[in-house]
Design an enzyme around this catalytic site. Sequence first.
Site, PDB file in Angstrom:
ATOM      1  N   LYS A 299       0.865  -1.189   0.000  1.00 42.67           N
ATOM      2  CA  LYS A 299       0.000   0.000   0.000  1.00 42.67           C
ATOM      3  C   LYS A 299       0.895   1.231   0.000  1.00 42.67           C
ATOM      4  O   LYS A 299       1.699   1.420   0.917  1.00 42.67           O
ATOM      5  CB  LYS A 299      -0.913  -0.017   1.220  1.00 42.67           C
ATOM      6  CG  LYS A 299      -1.786   1.228   1.321  1.00 42.67           C
ATOM      7  CD  LYS A 299      -2.804   1.105   2.437  1.00 42.67           C
ATOM      8  CE  LYS A 299      -3.617   2.382   2.561  1.00 42.67           C
ATOM      9  NZ  LYS A 299      -4.621   2.300   3.623  1.00 42.67           N
TER      10      LYS A 299
ATOM     11  N   LYS B  15      -2.137  -1.530  -3.913  1.00 40.58           N
ATOM     12  CA  LYS B  15      -3.011  -0.363  -3.839  1.00 40.58           C
ATOM     13  C   LYS B  15      -2.192   0.907  -3.907  1.00 40.58           C
ATOM     14  O   LYS B  15      -1.211   0.996  -3.174  1.00 40.58           O
ATOM     15  CB  LYS B  15      -3.768  -0.435  -2.514  1.00 40.58           C
ATOM     16  CG  LYS B  15      -4.675   0.722  -2.242  1.00 40.58           C
ATOM     17  CD  LYS B  15      -5.253   0.606  -0.873  1.00 40.58           C
ATOM     18  CE  LYS B  15      -6.045   1.866  -0.607  1.00 40.58           C
ATOM     19  NZ  LYS B  15      -6.408   1.987   0.768  1.00 40.58           N
TER      20      LYS B  15
ATOM     21  N   TYR C 141     -15.009   0.968  -6.947  1.00 41.67           N
ATOM     22  CA  TYR C 141     -16.285   1.682  -6.769  1.00 41.67           C
ATOM     23  C   TYR C 141     -17.151   1.542  -8.017  1.00 41.67           C
ATOM     24  O   TYR C 141     -18.324   1.894  -7.997  1.00 41.67           O
ATOM     25  CB  TYR C 141     -16.008   3.155  -6.440  1.00 41.67           C
ATOM     26  CG  TYR C 141     -15.165   3.290  -5.183  1.00 41.67           C
ATOM     27  CD1 TYR C 141     -15.755   3.148  -3.931  1.00 41.67           C
ATOM     28  CD2 TYR C 141     -13.782   3.483  -5.251  1.00 41.67           C
ATOM     29  CE1 TYR C 141     -14.996   3.209  -2.775  1.00 41.67           C
ATOM     30  CE2 TYR C 141     -13.016   3.549  -4.105  1.00 41.67           C
ATOM     31  CZ  TYR C 141     -13.624   3.416  -2.868  1.00 41.67           C
ATOM     32  OH  TYR C 141     -12.862   3.460  -1.727  1.00 41.67           O
TER      33      TYR C 141
END
Length: 323
Positions: free
Chosen positions: A195, A248, A313
Site C-alpha cells: 500500500k 493499492k 467503486y
Amino acid sequence: MAFPIQRLRRLRQHEAFRRMIRETSLAPSDFIYPMFVVEGRDRREEIASMPGQFRLSVDLLVKETCEVAALGIPAIILFGIPDRKDDRGSSGFDPNGIVQRAVKAVKDQVQGLMVVTDVCIDEYTDHGHCGIVKDGRILNDETLDCLRAMARTHAQAGADMVAPSDMMDGRVAAIRAELDQAGFPELPIMAYAAKFASCFYAPFRDAAFSSPQFGDRQSYQMDPANRREALREIALDVEEGADIIMVKPALPYLDIVAAARAQMSLPVAAYQVSGEYSMIKAAAKAGWLDESRAMMESLLSIKRAGADLILTYFAKDAARLLR
Ligand code: PBG
C-alpha cells in the site's frame, strides 16, 4: 518472417475474430465493492468527491447489498464512519460498533454475499492516523493490539474475511494469531500488502473524514518509488499468513501487480482507489472521456496486469455492463 508475411490486422477484421483471440476478460465475480456505513437510520449521503457513492446507514446498506448480490458481485468491503473518535480508535473495536452491527445485519439479511472488513483505526481516531500516536510518532507494536481487537470483533460479528490496511509491521501475523486463538482459524486475511503513500486516496479521506490531522502517512505507507520494497512487503505478508495479497492503488502501480502475479502463487487483488474513480467521473462529467469505456478499459488493464480480484467503486456499473 517480417512484413508482408505477418499481418496482425488479419485477425482484427471482424468482431468475431477479435472475440476469439481476446486474452483477458472481466466478470462480475472479479469485483469487490467498497461501501461506507454510518450511524443512524434512513441516511443516504452522496460523497461530494465520489459521485454515485454514498454513506449509508445500516438499514439502507442492507437494501443496497441485496442489489450488489443480485448483480453477481461476490463480495463487499465495509468501511465504518463512527460518530465518536478518540486517540486509540476505540469505536473501531467496540463489539457493538458501526461496522460490527453492519456486518451482522448484512449476514443476517442477505444471502450469498461475502462481507470483508477493512481493519485499520484511521477512520476511528481523532488524529486520523492509522496507528497510536505518541509525541508525534506512530507507534507500531502498540497499534497491533488495536488491530487484533478490531479483527476479532469483526470475526465475531460474522465477517467472512478481514483486510488489514494499516501498514504496521507484523500486523498480519498478529491478526492471524488473534483469530486462531479466538476460534476463527478458518477466517482468511486479505492483506493490503503493498500500500503506497498515494495522493489518490484523497476522495476516500473526504468520504470517511479520515485525513491525518498532522503530518502524513509516509512513515508507514510505502514510497511510490519502490518496487523491490513492495515485493518484500508482499513476501512478508505471505510468510505471516496472508491468504490474498493486495496492491493499492491499482492503475499507477500495474508494474507492482504484474510483479506480484509473477512471483507469488496466491491470489492477487488490486484496489482501484477513490482518486482513480473520481478522475474518470470528473473527466466524464466534463465531457472529456466516455465514462463507461474509461471504466472498462481501466478495469481490464488491471486484470491483464495480473489481478485476480479488483476492489472498485465501479463494481455495480461494470457488473451491469457485463450481464
Ligand atoms: C485506511 C484506508 C484508506 C483507503 C482504504 N483503507 C485510506 C488511507 O490509507 O488514507 C483508501 C481507499 C480509497 O482511496 O479508495 N483505512
